[in-house]
Design a protein around this motif. Sequence first.
Motif, PDB file in Angstrom:
ATOM      1  N   MET A 121      29.003  50.447  44.358  1.00 30.38           N
ATOM      2  CA  MET A 121      28.435  51.736  43.922  1.00 30.38           C
ATOM      3  C   MET A 121      27.242  51.528  42.999  1.00 30.38           C
ATOM      4  O   MET A 121      26.317  52.342  42.985  1.00 30.38           O
ATOM      5  CB  MET A 121      29.500  52.570  43.207  1.00 30.38           C
ATOM      6  N   GLY A 122      27.271  50.464  42.222  1.00 30.89           N
ATOM      7  CA  GLY A 122      26.173  50.176  41.308  1.00 30.89           C
ATOM      8  C   GLY A 122      25.116  49.266  41.892  1.00 30.89           C
ATOM      9  O   GLY A 122      24.211  48.825  41.187  1.00 30.89           O
ATOM     10  N   SER A 123      25.200  48.950  43.175  1.00 27.63           N
ATOM     11  CA  SER A 123      24.254  48.062  43.866  1.00 27.63           C
ATOM     12  C   SER A 123      24.125  46.713  43.168  1.00 27.63           C
ATOM     13  O   SER A 123      23.043  46.143  43.058  1.00 27.63           O
ATOM     14  CB  SER A 123      22.876  48.722  43.987  1.00 27.63           C
ATOM     15  N   GLU A 124      25.243  46.208  42.677  1.00 28.35           N
ATOM     16  CA  GLU A 124      25.289  44.900  42.034  1.00 28.35           C
ATOM     17  C   GLU A 124      26.038  43.931  42.948  1.00 28.35           C
ATOM     18  O   GLU A 124      26.864  44.348  43.750  1.00 28.35           O
ATOM     19  CB  GLU A 124      26.029  44.994  40.691  1.00 28.35           C
ATOM     20  N   PRO A 125      25.781  42.640  42.813  1.00 34.87           N
ATOM     21  CA  PRO A 125      26.546  41.676  43.619  1.00 34.87           C
ATOM     22  C   PRO A 125      27.996  41.589  43.126  1.00 34.87           C
ATOM     23  O   PRO A 125      28.281  41.800  41.949  1.00 34.87           O
ATOM     24  CB  PRO A 125      25.809  40.355  43.396  1.00 34.87           C
ATOM     25  N   PHE A 126      28.895  41.289  44.055  1.00 31.54           N
ATOM     26  CA  PHE A 126      30.312  41.155  43.713  1.00 31.54           C
ATOM     27  C   PHE A 126      30.510  39.948  42.817  1.00 31.54           C
ATOM     28  O   PHE A 126      30.027  38.857  43.093  1.00 31.54           O
ATOM     29  CB  PHE A 126      31.132  41.004  44.995  1.00 31.54           C
ATOM     30  N   SER A 127      31.223  40.135  41.707  1.00 36.11           N
ATOM     31  CA  SER A 127      31.435  39.072  40.734  1.00 36.11           C
ATOM     32  C   SER A 127      32.917  38.721  40.665  1.00 36.11           C
ATOM     33  O   SER A 127      33.750  39.564  40.315  1.00 36.11           O
ATOM     34  CB  SER A 127      30.943  39.529  39.360  1.00 36.11           C
ATOM     35  N   LEU A 128      33.237  37.482  40.980  1.00 39.43           N
ATOM     36  CA  LEU A 128      34.622  37.036  40.918  1.00 39.43           C
ATOM     37  C   LEU A 128      35.111  36.964  39.472  1.00 39.43           C
ATOM     38  O   LEU A 128      36.270  37.246  39.194  1.00 39.43           O
ATOM     39  CB  LEU A 128      34.782  35.679  41.606  1.00 39.43           C
ATOM     40  N   GLU A 129      34.239  36.622  38.541  1.00 42.41           N
ATOM     41  CA  GLU A 129      34.623  36.554  37.128  1.00 42.41           C
ATOM     42  C   GLU A 129      35.012  37.934  36.604  1.00 42.41           C
ATOM     43  O   GLU A 129      35.973  38.073  35.852  1.00 42.41           O
ATOM     44  CB  GLU A 129      33.486  35.983  36.275  1.00 42.41           C
ATOM     45  N   GLY A 130      34.277  38.946  37.001  1.00 45.07           N
ATOM     46  CA  GLY A 130      34.608  40.305  36.606  1.00 45.07           C
ATOM     47  C   GLY A 130      35.928  40.760  37.199  1.00 45.07           C
ATOM     48  O   GLY A 130      36.708  41.473  36.559  1.00 45.07           O
ATOM     49  N   THR A 131      36.193  40.327  38.423  1.00 50.49           N
ATOM     50  CA  THR A 131      37.456  40.666  39.081  1.00 50.49           C
ATOM     51  C   THR A 131      38.630  40.018  38.367  1.00 50.49           C
ATOM     52  O   THR A 131      39.666  40.652  38.161  1.00 50.49           O
ATOM     53  CB  THR A 131      37.420  40.225  40.550  1.00 50.49           C
ATOM     54  N   VAL A 132      38.480  38.772  37.972  1.00 51.59           N
ATOM     55  CA  VAL A 132      39.550  38.078  37.257  1.00 51.59           C
ATOM     56  C   VAL A 132      39.791  38.738  35.894  1.00 51.59           C
ATOM     57  O   VAL A 132      40.938  38.909  35.475  1.00 51.59           O
ATOM     58  CB  VAL A 132      39.221  36.578  37.106  1.00 51.59           C
ATOM     59  N   ALA A 133      38.727  39.130  35.219  1.00 54.36           N
ATOM     60  CA  ALA A 133      38.876  39.803  33.928  1.00 54.36           C
ATOM     61  C   ALA A 133      39.574  41.149  34.093  1.00 54.36           C
ATOM     62  O   ALA A 133      40.469  41.498  33.307  1.00 54.36           O
ATOM     63  CB  ALA A 133      37.506  39.992  33.286  1.00 54.36           C
ATOM     64  N   LEU A 134      39.209  41.901  35.105  1.00 54.79           N
ATOM     65  CA  LEU A 134      39.843  43.191  35.352  1.00 54.79           C
ATOM     66  C   LEU A 134      41.310  43.010  35.746  1.00 54.79           C
ATOM     67  O   LEU A 134      42.168  43.792  35.321  1.00 54.79           O
ATOM     68  CB  LEU A 134      39.088  43.940  36.452  1.00 54.79           C
ATOM     69  N   THR A 135      41.606  41.974  36.509  1.00 55.00           N
ATOM     70  CA  THR A 135      42.989  41.674  36.866  1.00 55.00           C
ATOM     71  C   THR A 135      43.819  41.355  35.630  1.00 55.00           C
ATOM     72  O   THR A 135      44.952  41.816  35.498  1.00 55.00           O
ATOM     73  CB  THR A 135      43.031  40.491  37.846  1.00 55.00           C
ATOM     74  N   ALA A 136      43.249  40.587  34.711  1.00 57.93           N
ATOM     75  CA  ALA A 136      43.966  40.257  33.474  1.00 57.93           C
ATOM     76  C   ALA A 136      44.231  41.506  32.643  1.00 57.93           C
ATOM     77  O   ALA A 136      45.325  41.670  32.092  1.00 57.93           O
ATOM     78  CB  ALA A 136      43.165  39.239  32.668  1.00 57.93           C
ATOM     79  N   VAL A 137      43.261  42.395  32.571  1.00 61.14           N
ATOM     80  CA  VAL A 137      43.440  43.643  31.827  1.00 61.14           C
ATOM     81  C   VAL A 137      44.531  44.494  32.468  1.00 61.14           C
ATOM     82  O   VAL A 137      45.401  45.032  31.766  1.00 61.14           O
ATOM     83  CB  VAL A 137      42.105  44.426  31.742  1.00 61.14           C
ATOM     84  N   PHE A 138      44.519  44.608  33.794  1.00 53.97           N
ATOM     85  CA  PHE A 138      45.554  45.372  34.490  1.00 53.97           C
ATOM     86  C   PHE A 138      46.938  44.766  34.245  1.00 53.97           C
ATOM     87  O   PHE A 138      47.897  45.471  33.978  1.00 53.97           O
ATOM     88  CB  PHE A 138      45.290  45.429  35.991  1.00 53.97           C
ATOM     89  N   PHE A 139      47.044  43.435  34.331  1.00 55.30           N
ATOM     90  CA  PHE A 139      48.340  42.785  34.153  1.00 55.30           C
ATOM     91  C   PHE A 139      48.881  42.993  32.738  1.00 55.30           C
ATOM     92  O   PHE A 139      50.057  43.309  32.556  1.00 55.30           O
ATOM     93  CB  PHE A 139      48.239  41.295  34.460  1.00 55.30           C
ATOM     94  N   ILE A 140      48.038  42.826  31.752  1.00 58.48           N
ATOM     95  CA  ILE A 140      48.478  43.003  30.365  1.00 58.48           C
ATOM     96  C   ILE A 140      48.884  44.448  30.113  1.00 58.48           C
ATOM     97  O   ILE A 140      49.918  44.705  29.484  1.00 58.48           O
ATOM     98  CB  ILE A 140      47.373  42.546  29.392  1.00 58.48           C
ATOM     99  N   ALA A 141      48.107  45.393  30.621  1.00 57.15           N
ATOM    100  CA  ALA A 141      48.444  46.800  30.427  1.00 57.15           C
ATOM    101  C   ALA A 141      49.764  47.159  31.095  1.00 57.15           C
ATOM    102  O   ALA A 141      50.610  47.850  30.507  1.00 57.15           O
ATOM    103  CB  ALA A 141      47.320  47.681  30.965  1.00 57.15           C
ATOM    104  N   ILE A 142      49.993  46.666  32.299  1.00 55.15           N
ATOM    105  CA  ILE A 142      51.231  46.969  33.013  1.00 55.15           C
ATOM    106  C   ILE A 142      52.421  46.300  32.328  1.00 55.15           C
ATOM    107  O   ILE A 142      53.493  46.902  32.201  1.00 55.15           O
ATOM    108  CB  ILE A 142      51.121  46.535  34.485  1.00 55.15           C
ATOM    109  N   ALA A 143      52.250  45.071  31.866  1.00 51.02           N
ATOM    110  CA  ALA A 143      53.349  44.369  31.191  1.00 51.02           C
ATOM    111  C   ALA A 143      53.715  45.066  29.884  1.00 51.02           C
ATOM    112  O   ALA A 143      54.899  45.232  29.573  1.00 51.02           O
ATOM    113  CB  ALA A 143      52.967  42.913  30.941  1.00 51.02           C
ATOM    114  N   VAL A 144      52.719  45.488  29.120  1.00 56.63           N
ATOM    115  CA  VAL A 144      52.995  46.175  27.857  1.00 56.63           C
ATOM    116  C   VAL A 144      53.643  47.528  28.114  1.00 56.63           C
ATOM    117  O   VAL A 144      54.622  47.894  27.454  1.00 56.63           O
ATOM    118  CB  VAL A 144      51.693  46.322  27.035  1.00 56.63           C
TER     119      VAL A 144
END
Length: 60
Positions: free
Chosen positions: A24-47
């Motif tokens: 949507m933002g016309s940016e290239p796909f970033s695997l590092e951003g995906t891993v960071a977002l995954t970590a945020v989702f996991f921590i939020a769900i665990a808490v």
Amino acid sequence: MRYIVTIIWSCLIGGVVSYVLSSMGSEPFSLEGTVALTAVFFIAIAVLGDGILKNDNSHS
């Protein structure tokens, strides 16, 4: 076992959200951003799952 399933679902949802937002933002796909977002989702769900939304059946 529930943490393994949570990590798998966090990876899937994080990847989809990261892909959609980057396209949507016309940016290239970033695997590092995906891993960071995954970590945020996991921590939020665990808490939320283990702490805040814990069922309290002691009132029965």
